[in-house]
Scaffold this active site. Structure first.
Site, short mmCIF file in Angstrom:
data_model
loop_
_atom_site.label_atom_id
_atom_site.label_comp_id
_atom_site.label_asym_id
_atom_site.label_seq_id
_atom_site.Cartn_x
_atom_site.Cartn_y
_atom_site.Cartn_z
N PHE A 12 0.82 -1.22 0.00
CA PHE A 12 0.00 0.00 0.00
C PHE A 12 0.86 1.28 0.00
O PHE A 12 0.86 2.05 -0.96
CB PHE A 12 -0.95 -0.07 1.20
CG PHE A 12 -1.58 1.22 1.62
CD1 PHE A 12 -2.17 2.07 0.69
CD2 PHE A 12 -1.62 1.59 2.96
CE1 PHE A 12 -2.78 3.27 1.08
CE2 PHE A 12 -2.22 2.76 3.37
CZ PHE A 12 -2.80 3.61 2.43
N ILE A 61 13.53 -10.04 1.81
CA ILE A 61 14.56 -9.26 2.52
C ILE A 61 15.33 -10.11 3.53
O ILE A 61 16.38 -9.69 4.02
CB ILE A 61 14.00 -7.99 3.21
CG1 ILE A 61 12.85 -8.35 4.17
CG2 ILE A 61 13.58 -6.94 2.19
CD1 ILE A 61 12.55 -7.24 5.18
N THR A 128 5.96 2.83 12.85
CA THR A 128 4.57 3.13 13.20
C THR A 128 4.47 3.72 14.60
O THR A 128 5.28 3.39 15.48
CB THR A 128 3.75 1.83 13.11
OG1 THR A 128 2.52 2.00 13.80
CG2 THR A 128 4.47 0.65 13.77
N ASP A 129 3.43 4.51 14.83
CA ASP A 129 3.18 5.03 16.18
C ASP A 129 2.78 3.91 17.14
O ASP A 129 2.80 4.09 18.35
CB ASP A 129 2.11 6.13 16.16
CG ASP A 129 0.75 5.65 15.64
OD1 ASP A 129 0.66 4.51 15.14
OD2 ASP A 129 -0.23 6.43 15.76
N GLU A 130 2.42 2.73 16.59
CA GLU A 130 1.96 1.64 17.46
C GLU A 130 3.07 1.13 18.38
O GLU A 130 2.79 0.47 19.37
CB GLU A 130 1.36 0.51 16.62
CG GLU A 130 0.20 0.99 15.81
CD GLU A 130 -0.63 -0.12 15.15
OE1 GLU A 130 -0.65 -1.24 15.65
OE2 GLU A 130 -1.26 0.18 14.12
N TYR A 153 2.62 -7.52 16.19
CA TYR A 153 3.03 -6.63 15.10
C TYR A 153 3.85 -5.46 15.64
O TYR A 153 4.97 -5.21 15.19
CB TYR A 153 1.80 -6.10 14.34
CG TYR A 153 2.09 -4.87 13.51
CD1 TYR A 153 2.92 -4.93 12.40
CD2 TYR A 153 1.52 -3.63 13.84
CE1 TYR A 153 3.20 -3.79 11.64
CE2 TYR A 153 1.80 -2.49 13.10
CZ TYR A 153 2.64 -2.57 11.99
OH TYR A 153 2.91 -1.45 11.26
N LYS A 157 7.87 -4.38 15.16
CA LYS A 157 8.31 -3.09 14.60
C LYS A 157 9.23 -2.36 15.60
O LYS A 157 10.21 -1.74 15.22
CB LYS A 157 7.12 -2.21 14.25
CG LYS A 157 6.27 -2.69 13.08
CD LYS A 157 6.98 -2.74 11.76
CE LYS A 157 7.27 -1.36 11.20
NZ LYS A 157 7.82 -1.47 9.79
N VAL A 209 -17.45 -4.07 13.87
CA VAL A 209 -16.78 -3.09 14.74
C VAL A 209 -16.37 -3.82 16.02
O VAL A 209 -17.19 -4.42 16.71
CB VAL A 209 -17.74 -1.92 15.06
CG1 VAL A 209 -17.13 -0.99 16.11
CG2 VAL A 209 -18.08 -1.16 13.79
#
Ligand code: NAD
Ligand code: TYD
Length: 346
Positions: A12, A61, A128-130, A153, A157, A209
């Site tokens: 993406f 990679i 990421t901000d996560e 995840y 990161k 949701v």
């Protein structure tokens, strides 16, 4: 910089970045290394695939000789690497963290070693901000917020970010780290909230949701994120971290209702399902460093970006249909299965 190696360029954000680089820098060669996992789609770059300034290598990679083979043909002092390749979906990391450890941690370590060996001049770790974990109802993440990841995840990161930082300190490696909030826009794989809900609502399917829907995310248009990465590539300081955000905090339920309104679908499509385990309550980003040091700020307003994104998905039904088969169907069945009531159209 004459050569920019992009990892994960068929995903993406990577595909949006490749397109932006080719458009903005007529003298630049873009070299895309991508394994083409379920999330990598060559169609995302169909319009630029024939450019003489673009080349693609199907490379894992984690495979050092394969990465070396690409880098050894490039002059280190004229080459930068922008590292997007990753397993990127939180729910998949909860279902099976193995691929996340492999690609996000081991893959980053292999790539860093290959880059050190070939002497690249700049390296941007797209994070990421996560990695900062979860906020309460107040406050924002700054670059010095301690890392406190909640999901496999975000833990993978955070580990990768720390490896980059360690290479900068130990080997004087020219690495920089960007930490961005939730992206949306064209070519996003329809497992993430916005494209999942747009594609399902277009088909009159229920929108799952999680929990109460009160969790808050900050949304940034992918082109704003790409401009931020480009600014770091051009003038970021080695060893430094840069936060990027969209200044658009929204509760998931509010966002779902807004999407339904823009898509002209009834709110009865909403279905509350069991919460995601370890679900972070809120993300919010202080990006004043990017504003003052890189002269960057987000340009796309959330409502405008959302309208354009909906238009894009509406006019790319073929792209959605190509994805919504095979592996994707299996994932949706495994993840949501019997939790969802039958579609309203069926
Ligand atoms: P994505 O899942 O759409 O794309 C990932 C790409 O990486 C795919 O093309 C895939 O084929 C490739 N890839 C995966 N494993 C690989 C491997 N071992 N070797 C080579 N290529 C491999 O992801 P995205 O949403 O575009 O995210 C890109 C990066 O940005 C990730 O590092 C992610 O952590 C980070 N990020 C994403 C967001 C977001 O909202 N999507 C926000 C902040 C940061
Ligand atoms: P997501 O797009 O997976 O991004 P992230 O987990 O990286 O923030 O999810 C965004 C928010 O939407 C998050 O709070 C989880 C929620 N969500 C749902 O409520 N239902 C869903 O089906 C998905 C995929 C996400």
């Amino acid at each position: 910089m004459k050569h920019v190696v992009v990892t994960g360029g068929c995903g993406f954000i990577g595909s949006n970045f490749v397109r932006q680089q080719l458009a903005e820098y007529p003298d630049r060669q873009i070299i895309n290394l991508d394994l083409l996992t379920y999330a990598g789609n060559p169609l995302n770059l169909k319009d630029v695939a024939d450019s003489p300034r673009y080349s693609f290598h199907r490379v894992d990679i984690c495979d050092r000789p394969a990465v070396d083979a690409v880098l050894e043909d490039l002059p280190g002092d004229e080459t930068a690497v922008v590292h997007f390749a990753a397993e990127s979906h939180v729910d998949r990391s909860i279902a099976d963290s193995g691929p996340f450890i492999r690609t996000n941690i081991v893959g980053t370590q292999v790539l860093l070693d290959a880059c050190r060996h070939s002497g690249v001049s700049r390296f941007v770790q797209v994070s990421t901000d996560e990695v900062y974990g979860s906020l309460g109802d107040e406050g924002w993440f700054v670059e010095d917020t301690p890392l406190d990841p909640s999901s496999p995840y975000s833990a993978s990161k955070a580990a990768a970010d720390m490896l980059v930082q360690s290479y900068c300190r130990t080997f004087d490696f020219p690495g920089m780290i960007t930490r961005c909030s939730n992206n949306y826009g064209p070519y996003q794989f329809p497992e993430k909230l916005i494209p999942l809900f747009i594609s399902r609502a277009l088909d009159h399917e229920r929108l799952p949701v999680y929990g109460t829907g009160k969790n808050v995310r900050d949304w940034i248009h992918v082109t704003d994120h790409c401009r931020g990465i480009d600014a770091v590539l051009a003038s970021g300081q080695p060893g430094r971290v840069y936060n990027f955000g969209g200044a658009a905090e929204v509760q998931n339920l509010e966002l779902t209702k807004l999407l339904l309104q823009l898509l002209d679908r009834p709110e009865s499509l909403i279905q509350f399902v069991a919460d995601r385990p370890g679900h972070d309550h809120r993300y919010a980003i202080d990006f004043s460093r990017a504003r003052t040091e890189l002269d960057w700020s987000p340009q796309v307003t959330f409502e405008q970006g959302l309208r354009e994104t909906i238009d894009w998905y509406r006019s790319h039904q073929d792209w959605i249909d190509g994805i919504r088969s095979g592996e994707y169907r299996n994932w949706i069945d495994r993840q949501y299965g019997e939790r969802l009531e039958p579609d309203t159209a069926s």
